[in-house]
Design a protein around this motif. Structure first.
Motif, PDB file in Angstrom:
ATOM      1  N   PRO A 139       0.832  -1.209   0.000  1.00 53.45           N
ATOM      2  CA  PRO A 139       0.000   0.000   0.000  1.00 53.45           C
ATOM      3  C   PRO A 139       0.864   1.256   0.000  1.00 53.45           C
ATOM      4  O   PRO A 139       1.973   1.268   0.546  1.00 53.45           O
ATOM      5  N   GLU A 140       0.352   2.296  -0.616  1.00 56.49           N
ATOM      6  CA  GLU A 140       1.067   3.576  -0.690  1.00 56.49           C
ATOM      7  C   GLU A 140       0.345   4.679   0.078  1.00 56.49           C
ATOM      8  O   GLU A 140       0.834   5.807   0.147  1.00 56.49           O
ATOM      9  N   HIS A 141      -0.815   4.350   0.615  1.00 59.89           N
ATOM     10  CA  HIS A 141      -1.554   5.275   1.478  1.00 59.89           C
ATOM     11  C   HIS A 141      -2.043   4.493   2.690  1.00 59.89           C
ATOM     12  O   HIS A 141      -2.316   3.289   2.595  1.00 59.89           O
ATOM     13  N   LEU A 142      -2.171   5.182   3.826  1.00 59.34           N
ATOM     14  CA  LEU A 142      -2.671   4.560   5.053  1.00 59.34           C
ATOM     15  C   LEU A 142      -3.767   5.435   5.641  1.00 59.34           C
ATOM     16  O   LEU A 142      -3.583   6.648   5.811  1.00 59.34           O
ATOM     17  N   LEU A 143      -4.889   4.814   5.932  1.00 55.35           N
ATOM     18  CA  LEU A 143      -5.998   5.481   6.624  1.00 55.35           C
ATOM     19  C   LEU A 143      -6.277   4.700   7.900  1.00 55.35           C
ATOM     20  O   LEU A 143      -6.597   3.504   7.844  1.00 55.35           O
ATOM     21  N   VAL A 144      -6.119   5.355   9.048  1.00 56.98           N
ATOM     22  CA  VAL A 144      -6.382   4.721  10.333  1.00 56.98           C
ATOM     23  C   VAL A 144      -7.781   5.116  10.789  1.00 56.98           C
ATOM     24  O   VAL A 144      -8.126   6.304  10.832  1.00 56.98           O
ATOM     25  N   VAL A 145      -8.602   4.125  11.091  1.00 52.92           N
ATOM     26  CA  VAL A 145      -9.992   4.374  11.497  1.00 52.92           C
ATOM     27  C   VAL A 145     -10.280   3.626  12.792  1.00 52.92           C
ATOM     28  O   VAL A 145      -9.633   2.613  13.104  1.00 52.92           O
ATOM     29  N   GLY A 146     -11.273   4.139  13.539  1.00 55.33           N
ATOM     30  CA  GLY A 146     -11.666   3.462  14.785  1.00 55.33           C
ATOM     31  C   GLY A 146     -12.432   2.188  14.511  1.00 55.33           C
ATOM     32  O   GLY A 146     -12.264   1.181  15.216  1.00 55.33           O
ATOM     33  N   GLU A 147     -13.283   2.214  13.494  1.00 56.22           N
ATOM     34  CA  GLU A 147     -14.050   1.040  13.072  1.00 56.22           C
ATOM     35  C   GLU A 147     -14.216   1.107  11.559  1.00 56.22           C
ATOM     36  O   GLU A 147     -14.261   2.192  10.977  1.00 56.22           O
ATOM     37  N   LEU A 148     -14.343  -0.061  10.951  1.00 53.06           N
ATOM     38  CA  LEU A 148     -14.631  -0.080   9.524  1.00 53.06           C
ATOM     39  C   LEU A 148     -16.111   0.201   9.302  1.00 53.06           C
ATOM     40  O   LEU A 148     -16.973  -0.431   9.922  1.00 53.06           O
ATOM     41  N   PRO A 149     -16.439   1.152   8.418  1.00 56.38           N
ATOM     42  CA  PRO A 149     -17.853   1.367   8.091  1.00 56.38           C
ATOM     43  C   PRO A 149     -18.404   0.159   7.334  1.00 56.38           C
ATOM     44  O   PRO A 149     -17.686  -0.498   6.581  1.00 56.38           O
TER      45      PRO A 149
ATOM     46  N   ASP B  17     -17.625  -1.147   3.865  1.00 51.58           N
ATOM     47  CA  ASP B  17     -18.036  -0.150   2.871  1.00 51.58           C
ATOM     48  C   ASP B  17     -16.800   0.404   2.172  1.00 51.58           C
ATOM     49  O   ASP B  17     -16.242   1.434   2.559  1.00 51.58           O
ATOM     50  N   ARG B  18     -16.380  -0.277   1.113  1.00 53.21           N
ATOM     51  CA  ARG B  18     -15.175   0.124   0.406  1.00 53.21           C
ATOM     52  C   ARG B  18     -15.359   1.481  -0.281  1.00 53.21           C
ATOM     53  O   ARG B  18     -14.427   2.287  -0.342  1.00 53.21           O
ATOM     54  N   ALA B  19     -16.545   1.720  -0.814  1.00 51.54           N
ATOM     55  CA  ALA B  19     -16.781   3.004  -1.478  1.00 51.54           C
ATOM     56  C   ALA B  19     -16.687   4.147  -0.482  1.00 51.54           C
ATOM     57  O   ALA B  19     -16.136   5.211  -0.781  1.00 51.54           O
ATOM     58  N   GLY B  20     -17.206   3.931   0.722  1.00 52.24           N
ATOM     59  CA  GLY B  20     -17.121   4.965   1.742  1.00 52.24           C
ATOM     60  C   GLY B  20     -15.690   5.233   2.172  1.00 52.24           C
ATOM     61  O   GLY B  20     -15.298   6.386   2.395  1.00 52.24           O
ATOM     62  N   LEU B  21     -14.898   4.182   2.294  1.00 53.37           N
ATOM     63  CA  LEU B  21     -13.488   4.355   2.645  1.00 53.37           C
ATOM     64  C   LEU B  21     -12.743   5.080   1.543  1.00 53.37           C
ATOM     65  O   LEU B  21     -11.896   5.950   1.806  1.00 53.37           O
ATOM     66  N   ARG B  22     -13.057   4.728   0.313  1.00 55.69           N
ATOM     67  CA  ARG B  22     -12.404   5.394  -0.818  1.00 55.69           C
ATOM     68  C   ARG B  22     -12.755   6.875  -0.824  1.00 55.69           C
ATOM     69  O   ARG B  22     -11.910   7.740  -1.132  1.00 55.69           O
ATOM     70  N   GLN B  23     -14.001   7.193  -0.480  1.00 54.86           N
ATOM     71  CA  GLN B  23     -14.417   8.588  -0.420  1.00 54.86           C
ATOM     72  C   GLN B  23     -13.626   9.352   0.642  1.00 54.86           C
ATOM     73  O   GLN B  23     -13.193  10.496   0.420  1.00 54.86           O
TER      74      GLN B  23
END
Length: 560
Positions: free
Chosen positions: A515-525, A533-539
């Motif tokens: 991966p070339e980007h990292l997004l840290v989240v508390g929970e996966l939507p 929700d892959r589309a939501g994460l991409r957004q």
């Protein structure tokens, strides 16, 4: 034990393409040998070592075939090949064909985890690999894997340097006396090569192709881009070990008696130099490579000799890139829709830019001498009328035999009468032109190379600081897409992108899949269906609205 490779197409249909002249009905080495006899001193290869003619190449092929035969390689045996573009890769291809063995090429740089998977599932009895290439020591790595591969008997080390202990130097095999060698004559509809495609599976897919499917079906693809039918001079920017690169030995040399212009790795400067110095008739690559070349040409202002065609596949070709490439190279830009799974369609030599309309991207008119294309209902798999959108399915002379050691993939992607289900959405208009409007498969295409998010997710899930992870593709102007990891930490400490990539390297995943980007989240939507929700994460990663269900433009399928 030799892996079972069966043909999912009816034998009568295969034979019909021989009877009508669509396929040559000769094995790849016999085709090459006929080309060699017809023009003894025609240039076969131009690479970093210089020029090699057909007769000199044939002698190397016979020497290696003799050495491999003496090692016990027999018809039907699978032999892995992990070599950079160059004469050794071509010699290996042809020597295995002369033995009636099955080549399993995979590109240099692929990690040990994937190599072990390929060799194990294919029951490879030997592998030919580089001693060293750009920091990779594949021969040593593969020798280390040998105890876990019960079918593997030999690791053959190629290239300059000292062969690792326990391996067999390729240089020694190339000195064998070929005087007594008599080539096998495998059936033209038997397996010749296994193409590797990551596709959308967690493990790479392996697809078995016959001699006729390669030299016949894929050979007809290149023939359609040879207006005067003169032997082509093909500059391959992509690895010969890729699906797109399978148009090298079997097609350019054996079928058409042409010349291969090869670089052991791509740089835009080296590619421009090769065009200038060697005047290829055809340049085969992916759009990202051409965009890099165009950037260099802007600064130098160089004029290049015009090829017959610039053939681009593997990922989306936008109109701006196509227009600029047509101007810079002075030739038609061919937009290729194709994959290792057995589909091929292209826009031909009649235009310089891909046409598009509100419903998708025009991929050209299917050629039944390569692969006939139909549209099927995504649920019932029944054929649809022209104009209706559904799943693209393909069947024709280039159709592969089967997936290797994967009856589940055969069941999922092949119909009972042999059609290949591509997982891509499209329609045929009233003029029989194929339009691509979307894809069913979850795959990230970075610079023309496939990345399976499922594979990367599986390995990242083993990281001690990762509780949950989803990987998605985010748009990128240069590479088309880049992979992003969306991570839920498992503890108070948060993993960094560097630590995740180091973990993947340790587990054997090559750098192109990191991966070339990292997004840290508390929970996966989650979606209403309870899936991430892959589309939501991409957004969240892009700051743009989620994509519509029917995108206006999509990347072309994996490789040629």
């Amino acid at each position: 034990m030799t892996v079972a490779l069966h043909d999912l197409l009816p034998a009568g249909l295969r034979r019909s393409w021989v009877i009508d002249g669509t396929c040559p009905d000769l094995d790849i080495y016999s085709l090459f040998r006929a080309r060699q006899i017809a023009d003894l001193h025609r240039t076969a290869i131009i690479d970093a070592k210089g020029v090699l003619c057909y007769t000199a190449l044939d002698r190397k092929v016979r020497c290696l075939a003799t050495g491999l035969r003496d090692l016990g390689i027999r018809p039907g045996d699978v032999v892995g090949v992990q070599l950079p573009n160059g004469r050794n890769a071509v010699v290996a291809d042809l020597a295995l064909a002369a033995l009636g063995a099955v080549a399993l090429p995979f590109p240099v740089g692929r990690g040990s985890l994937e190599a072990e998977c390929l060799l194990r599932r294919a029951e490879a009895v030997a592998v030919i690999a580089s001693i060293e290439h750009r920091g990779n020591r594949h021969a040593a790595d593969l020798h280390t894997l040998a105890p876990a591969l019960p079918a593997l008997r030999h690791v053959i080390a190629a290239g300059p340097g000292t062969a690792p202990e326990g391996t067999i130097p390729l240089s020694g095999l190339l000195r064998c006396d070929p005087a007594e060698f008599a080539p096998e004559r495998p059936h033209p509809d038997s397996a010749a090569r296994i193409l590797v495609s990551s596709g959308s599976e967690a493990e790479p897919k392996m697809v078995a192709y016959s001699h006729n499917a390669l030299a016949g079906g894929r050979g007809n693809f290149l023939a359609s881009l040879m207006p005067d039918q003169a032997p082509p001079r093909c500059l391959f920017l992509v690895p010969l070990a890729s699906a797109f690169g399978s148009n090298g030995t079997a097609v350019t040399l054996a079928r058409h008696g042409g010349t291969l212009i090869l670089m052991d790795h791509f740089t835009p400067e080296a590619a421009i130099d090769a065009v200038r110095e060697h005047g290829p008739t055809h340049i085969l690559g992916v759009p990202t490579m051409v965009r890099m070349m165009l950037d260099r040409l802007k600064t130098t202002g160089d004029e290049l000799p015009a090829p017959t065609a610039l053939v681009l596949g593997g990922s989306a070709l936008d109109e701006t890139t196509a227009r600029n490439a047509a101007r810079a190279f002075g030739c038609p830009v061919v937009n290729l829709y194709g994959s290792a799974d057995g589909v091929n369609c292209h826009t031909g030599l009649g235009s310089t830019t891909p046409d598009a309309d509100g419903r998708g991207v025009v991929a050209g008119r299917p050629d039944p001498r390569v692969a006939d294309i139909r549209i099927a209902d995504t649920d019932t798999h029944e054929p649809l009328q022209d104009g209706a959108t559904g799943e693209i399915i393909a069947r024709g002379p280039m159709t592969p035999m089967c997936y290797v050691a994967s009856p589940d993939l055969d069941a999922r992607y092949r119909t009972p009468d042999g059609w290949v289900r591509t997982g891509d959405l499209g329609f045929l208009d009233d003029n029989g032109i194929l339009h691509i409007v979307g894809r069913l498969k979850d795959v990230v295409i970075r610079g023309g190379a496939n990345i399976s998010p499922a594979e990367v997710e599986r390995e990242l899930a083993a990281h001690p600081l990762v509780r949950d992870v989803v990987c998605v593709g985010v748009p990128d102007e240069v590479m088309g897409e880049r992979l992003a990891a969306c991570v839920v930490p498992s503890a108070a400490r948060t993993p960094t992108l560097d630590s995740l990539c180091a973990h993947l390297t340790q587990r054997g995943l090559e750098q192109r899949k990191h991966p070339e980007h990292l997004l840290v989240v508390g929970e996966l939507p989650l979606t209403p269906a309870g899936k991430p929700d892959r589309a939501g994460l991409r957004q969240r990663l892009t700051g743009s609205p989620p994509p519509k269900r029917e995108p206006a433009a999509v990347p072309f399928a994996r490789t040629g």
